[in-house]
Design an enzyme around this catalytic site. Structure first.
Site, mmCIF file in Angstrom:
data_model
loop_
_atom_site.group_PDB
_atom_site.id
_atom_site.type_symbol
_atom_site.label_atom_id
_atom_site.label_comp_id
_atom_site.label_asym_id
_atom_site.label_seq_id
_atom_site.Cartn_x
_atom_site.Cartn_y
_atom_site.Cartn_z
ATOM 1 C CB THR A 1 45.707 47.433 29.964
ATOM 2 O OG1 THR A 1 46.044 48.018 31.387
ATOM 3 C CG2 THR A 1 46.531 46.574 29.451
ATOM 4 C CD GLN B 1 39.066 47.650 29.514
ATOM 5 O OE1 GLN B 1 37.784 47.696 29.716
ATOM 6 N NE2 GLN B 1 39.473 46.774 28.572
ATOM 7 N N GLY C 1 37.995 51.141 39.166
ATOM 8 C CA GLY C 1 37.712 50.534 37.688
ATOM 9 C C GLY C 1 37.538 51.434 36.614
ATOM 10 N N GLY D 1 36.501 50.211 33.176
ATOM 11 C CA GLY D 1 36.158 49.193 32.044
ATOM 12 C C GLY D 1 34.818 49.846 31.399
ATOM 13 C CD GLU D 2 31.158 48.056 33.691
ATOM 14 O OE1 GLU D 2 29.881 47.828 33.344
ATOM 15 O OE2 GLU D 2 31.552 47.738 34.878
#
Ligand SMILES: Cc1cc2nc3c(=O)[nH]c(=O)nc-3n(C[C@H](O)[C@H](O)[C@H](O)COP(=O)(O)OP(=O)(O)OC[C@H]3O[C@@H](n4cnc5c(N)ncnc54)[C@H](O)[C@@H]3O)c2cc1C
Lengths: 750, 327
Positions: A639, A643, A707, A709-710
């Site tokens: 995952t 991303q 994180g 995600g971005e």
């Protein structure tokens, strides 16, 4: 480099809810079956700036199946959100729907028709007649009155003005990023259902707890009388962080007709009433020495916001920390316009802010005849200079990202002359850029339950927006208990569960890991205590010093710490002996305020792009994209990789395709559908690669995970435009790169 | 979408009679019709489903040539062996259009009659002479990047967006219809109308007239044909400029050329000027450039679409380069 002996952390585990999704069994917002449901269809403004002179519902009202039509003249009272006053919630748009007779943007709801069927509501909505007293629209910065007062963001260190004036080498350019629209596959949607005084909302949400609070504030009812459910979300990209007016419309309509009401935001209104990334116009001035040391940076941003909200796309922040530079000034000014309220879109602030910074760095490298990578190394920030005094980074391995990326990409083979690299009849262009994103965490409460049937259950009012959050919960519980993944149930996306974080800012993983870990350990401790006290406990015999032996849980079994798991007993036997259904633990964890003050937390990355340019037919394609990321420990390589690569796909779209085009005449986003608002298709995407350099950031949590995600989006647009320049000699400072810009460039050089 | 009556036609005669009487619309794949009904741009009170009619076959004609039923799906036509071997330009044009899902639904007749993607045609709040004659044209001083540079008038500059029709134009296809007054055959070039002062009239069909099939003439042996579509992204986007060419080269000289353009004209654009500049000339870069210039000589750019002229020229030149190289 692994911090954990157990391979399930980091392993490329498939999404635990994957089969539900691919078989269609996963229920998204409007998939929830409901008896006696009614349908709401909006009437939206077709002008950008007006007063509603008259709404004529006489025909629509009498049409078959129509239950009610709500507008500003007959609305129930709604309230503004508490916002800054309570700091516990944030709405997408602070103005409640139908608040008054004003129209501030095209596509604002002016009425809603509620009917027995969707078709009836749709039919009647087309028959509601609205008369407007219109005023001129402002949808371009040039048409807005000059902004008053001090800039919204101001930052300064050193003395940038004189340093720029006296710098031997200067860059002074303006870059424009267009408005972009999120456009997740699943449209925003709500089913609202009242049970007495309580309202239940089925949503597609990135933050069920925030949504619950905002709806409580704006409906004017206690927070415990609002429940928000979002078990699945067909992606959000930031657009679903905060509640938008349709959710209130659905709640109000459901109350009025005393039936559940379903409201799906049509694709066309996804461009107006649920946020977008605003345009940014950014001037970048850089002063440097002849050998490429930065002396001064000015970053000045103009950014539209709506007439009803003050949304800040904090584009200058990244400039203050990315490179070492003594003198720096940054200003950002907001310009209210007749557009829907902007909202965070994947990588808010940093993604738009990096484009001018990284583009200007490339322009500087060219001016100095330096390799762009070398220029970045020359100005490498060893510490975060945006703070005073400067702060060390909690963990920064950007140098290694550059190096691995350059090696893998073959950067040393690059010849800097424009158009000098060829592959068959095509010209290749290479570009690279730095990527970064904040590394931070918030607080979360998680409950973990160990069941007598040998299963486990973890619950939290956060949500999985497609990123893999469900799976990460299960991985941690499995790692701690040894219970296999398929025996672990994870329940998220329900505001009635223990408080969890909003899925935004790439913070969920870092935030929930400590809470899942603490709750799982807590539940294990309780089972161990039970094992020690159960009537026929095999662990009663004294350990060293007369204390009971230290027990641990491995492979689902409770056993003595220095003996193998097989020597112990399954945990469910412990529960059975006590005649317990389960033992559980709820834990709340929060970041340590001192660490977050001592260190600057950022992830980093290096992104390399190759474009292939066919000059004969002016065709530009991205032919290679490599990303190297330093984002701490990766909890799930499947995952995680997904991303990053997904963000790269979005970045290619940002560079080459995406732009919301407003018509000045009526403030309409002209290309408000999936055929005309173009994003990357499979055919536009080459093989992508992504490498993680895994240095756990242990200041953040026990696994050292951040994180991701971005960050994958952050450098792509600038790396693409650099590559485009390298191939064509055309410097595109206004995204997206368009065929006409490339043709014009060719005609100029010809 | 407004309420409408729906019926299924069992025979061609019945379909024609029904629509002629009701003033309704035929529905084939529905990918244009339903889309525009949802936007209230088309509001037929009656919709006649023709999918049950026996018009879904592809047949080779006795004297050579191909007969394509009006209900043959775009995907089936694109992957048909004869089409791929003998009319490559048609297969390529079809496969460059829309998406696989749309092509599985879209039919030959429907594709010919698809409507423009002009933003202003598709939104009933704008002035549009094509949608509402006499109301004006919002594209002229609007965002007209996707609009036509050829065949426009002061009343309309909307492009005809079909790829398939461009290939068929270069293949000199004939449209066969059955209407209230019987059957007729119309060359594709005569089938389409330029907007002039009546942009609402896009073709010569009369109410109730049904396209039954399309025929393609046999091509001389040694013919080569190719389609090239240029656009912002690589798939699922209408053409900014496209070129369909059908050529025969002999001993380095161009014997016969049929040239058509998409994305630039108010109808699928056959360029006899380009054909004239090519035929009998050596297959050389100069000839290609001259043909491209001739094709676009009458082009009139709008504020945002001047680049299409250059793009269309390049598409043609690239196609000529590829098809005239010694095999
Ligand atoms: C998002 C999107 C992208 C697209 N991209 C492209 C593209 O890149 N290139 C391209 O070429 N096309 C593209 N298209 C258009 C697509 O090719 C057409 O919608 C399709 O070919 C229409 O065929 P249909 O059978 O669905 O027509 P329908 O929608 O059924 O009918 C279209 C019109 O023709 C009439 N009609 C249908 N059959 C007959 C008949 N036999 N006789 C008389 N009248 C008839 C109908 O009444 C209607 O007015 C796109 C469409 C969409 C929605």
């Amino acid at each position: 480099m692994s911090t954990s002996g157990n391979s399930i952390i980091g392993a490329p585990i498939q999404r635990i809810e994957g089969s539900l999704k691919v078989t269609g069994a996963a229920r998204y917002a409007v998939d929830h079956p409901m008896d006696n449901i009614a349908f709401g269809v909006p009437v939206a403004s077709t002008v950008g700036n007006a007063r509603i002179a008259r709404i004529d519902t006489s025909i629509a009202q009498r049409m078959p199946g129509v239950l009610t039509i709500i507008h500003h003249g007959n609305t129930d009272q709604l309230f503004r959100p508490a916002g800054q006053l309570e700091q516990s919630s944030r709405a997408g748009e602070v103005r409640p729907p139908f608040e008054d007779d004003k129209v501030y943007y095209y596509g604002q709801y002016v009425a809603v028709v509620v009917a027995n069927t969707f078709e009836q509501a749709q039919d009647a909505a087309a028959k509601v007649k609205v008369q407007y007293e219109t005023q001129p629209n402002v949808v371009e910065i040039a048409d807005a009155p000059p902004p008053q007062g001090p800039p919204r963001i101001h930052y300064a260190r050193g003395n940038a003005d004189p340093a720029f004036e006296s710098a031997p080498v200067k860059i002074d350019e303006t870059y424009v990023l267009p408005p972009e629209t999120h456009n997740p596959m699943e449209m925003h949607a709500t089913i609202a259902k009242w049970e007495g005084e309580k309202v239940i909302l089925y949503e597609s949400s990135q933050g069920v707890v925030n949504h619950q609070h905002v709806l409580s504030e704006m409906l004017g009812i206690p927070v415990d009388q609002v429940q928000v459910l979002s078990p699945f979300c067909g992606s959000g990209f930031g657009g679903k962080l905060f509640p938008w007016p349709h959710s209130l419309v659905a709640a109000m309509a459901a109350k009025r007709v005393n039936r559940p009401v379903k409201f799906v935001v049509p694709r066309a209104l996804m461009f107006t009433a649920v946020g977008h990334r605003p345009l940014t116009q950014q001037r970048m001035r850089i002063g440097a020495t002849q050998d490429g040391k930065l002396l001064s940076i000015h970053h000045d941003v103009f950014q539209p916001t709506s007439m009803v909200d003050t949304y800040v796309e904090a584009a200058t922040g990244v400039t203050t920390m990315l490179y070492s530079c003594e003198n720096l000034t940054a200003n950002q000014t907001l310009v209210p316009m007749n557009i829907g309220t902007p909202t965070p879109m994947r990588g808010p602030g940093i993604v738009p802010g990096l484009f001018p910074l990284e583009s200007a760095m490339d322009e500087l490298a060219i001016k100095l005849n330096l390799d762009p990578l070398e220029l970045r190394l020359k100005n490498y920030a060893e510490q975060d200079e945006s703070f005073s005094p400067v702060r060390p980074f909690s963990s920064k391995h950007l140098r290694e990202c550059y190096q691995i990326g350059a090696e893998k990409f073959g950067w040393s083979k690059r010849t800097p002359q424009v158009g000098s690299m060829k592959s068959g009849d095509e010209i290749l262009g290479w570009g690279m850029a730095t990527a970064t994103w904040h590394a931070s965490r918030g607080s979360a409460t998680v409950r973990v339950r160990l069941n007598a049937d040998g299963t486990a259950r973890a619950t939290c009012a956060t949500q999985d927006i497609g990123t893999g959050t469900y799976t990460i919960f299960a991985q941690v519980v499995s790692e701690k208990t040894g219970i296999p993944i398929d025996k672990i149930e994870v329940v998220l996306g329900d505001s009635s569960l223990p408080d969890g974080p909003t899925s935004g800012g790439s913070t969920v993983t870092a935030t929930i890991l400590p809470a899942v870990s603490a709750a799982t350990n807590g539940a294990i401790d309780r089972v161990i205590a039970a094992a020690q006290t159960m009537p026929s406990s095999p662990f009663k015999r004294a350990g060293a010093g007369g204390d009971p032996p230290k027990l641990i849980m491995t492979a689902g079994r409770i056993h003595v710490a220095d003996q193998p798991p097989e020597s112990g007993i399954p945990f469910q036997e412990v529960l059975a002996q006590h005649r317990l259904a389960a033992l559980e633990m709820e834990s709340r964890t929060a970041p340590d305020p001192t660490t977050s003050r001592q260190f600057s937390g950022h992830s980093f990355g290096a992104q390399f792009i190759e474009v292939a340019w066919d000059p004969g037919i002016a065709r530009m394609r991205v032919s290679r994209a490599l990303t190297v990321i330093d984002a701490g420990k990766i909890i799930n390589h499947r995952t995680g990789r997904n991303q990053i690569l997904g963000a790269v796909v979005m970045g290619i779209g940002m560079a080459l395709f995406e732009e919301t085009i407003y018509d000045k005449r009526n403030a309409k986003p002209l290309n408000n559908n999936f055929a005309d608002y173009i994003v990357s298709t499979n055919a536009d995407i080459p093989d992508l690669d992504c490498i993680f350099v895994e240095y756990p950031d242990l200041h953040l949590n026990e696994y050292g995970a951040r994180g991701i995600g971005e960050i994958g989006l952050a450098g792509i647009a600038s790396a693409v435009t650099m590559a485009v320049y390298h191939a064509t000699g055309v410097r595109v400072r206004k995204l997206p790169v368009r065929i006409e810009d490339l043709i014009a460039g060719q005609q100029m050089t010809a | 979408m407004q309420v409408f009556r729906y019926s299924q036609a069992r025979t061609v005669d019945g379909a024609v009679e029904n629509v002629a009487r009701s003033g309704g619309a035929f529905i084939a794949g529905g990918t244009t019709l339903v889309d525009l009904m949802k936007l209230n741009v088309l509001q037929p009170t009656s919709v006649v489903d023709i999918n049950g009619l026996p018009l879904d076959r592809i047949e080779t004609l006795p004297g050579g040539g191909l007969r394509i039923g009006a209900l043959v799906r775009n995907s089936d036509l694109a992957w048909n062996d004869t089409v791929r071997q003998q009319y490559a330009v048609l297969s390529e044009a079809l496969l460059s259009g829309a998406s696989p899902q749309l092509r599985n639904m879209a039919t030959t007749g429907g594709n010919l009659l698809q409507k423009t993607r002009c933003y202003y045609f598709r939104d009933t709040n704008y002035a549009c002479n094509k949608r509402q004659p006499g109301s004006g044209c919002a594209a002229l001083d609007g965002f007209n990047r996707i609009h036509a540079v050829l065949g426009g008038s002061e009343h309309c500059v909307a492009t005809h967006p079909s790829d398939m029709a461009v290939a068929m134009m270069a293949l000199e296809a004939t449209v066969h219809t059955q209407g209230p007054k019987g059957e007729r055959a119309i060359t594709l070039d005569d089938f389409y109308l330029v907007p002039g002062s009546t942009p609402d009239r896009e073709n010569v069909l009369v109410p109730g007239e049904l396209i039954t099939h399309v025929t393609l003439p046999a091509l001389p042996s040694g013919t080569r044909s190719v389609y090239l579509k240029l656009r912002d992204r690589q798939q699922y986007e209408f053409a900014l400029a496209s070129s369909a060419i059908v050529v025969n080269v002999n001993g380095g000289s161009i014997q016969r050329a049929r040239i058509a353009f998409g994305g630039v004209g108010t109808k699928p654009w056959r360029s006899r000027e380009a054909e004239k500049a090519l035929e009998g000339q050596p297959a050389s870069p100069e000839t290609f450039r001259r043909a491209a210039d001739a094709a676009m000589a009458s082009a009139k750019p709008l504020k945002y679409n001047a680049f299409k002229i250059e793009l269309a020229k390049r598409a043609l030149i690239r196609n000529l380069e590829q098809t005239t190289q010694a095999a």
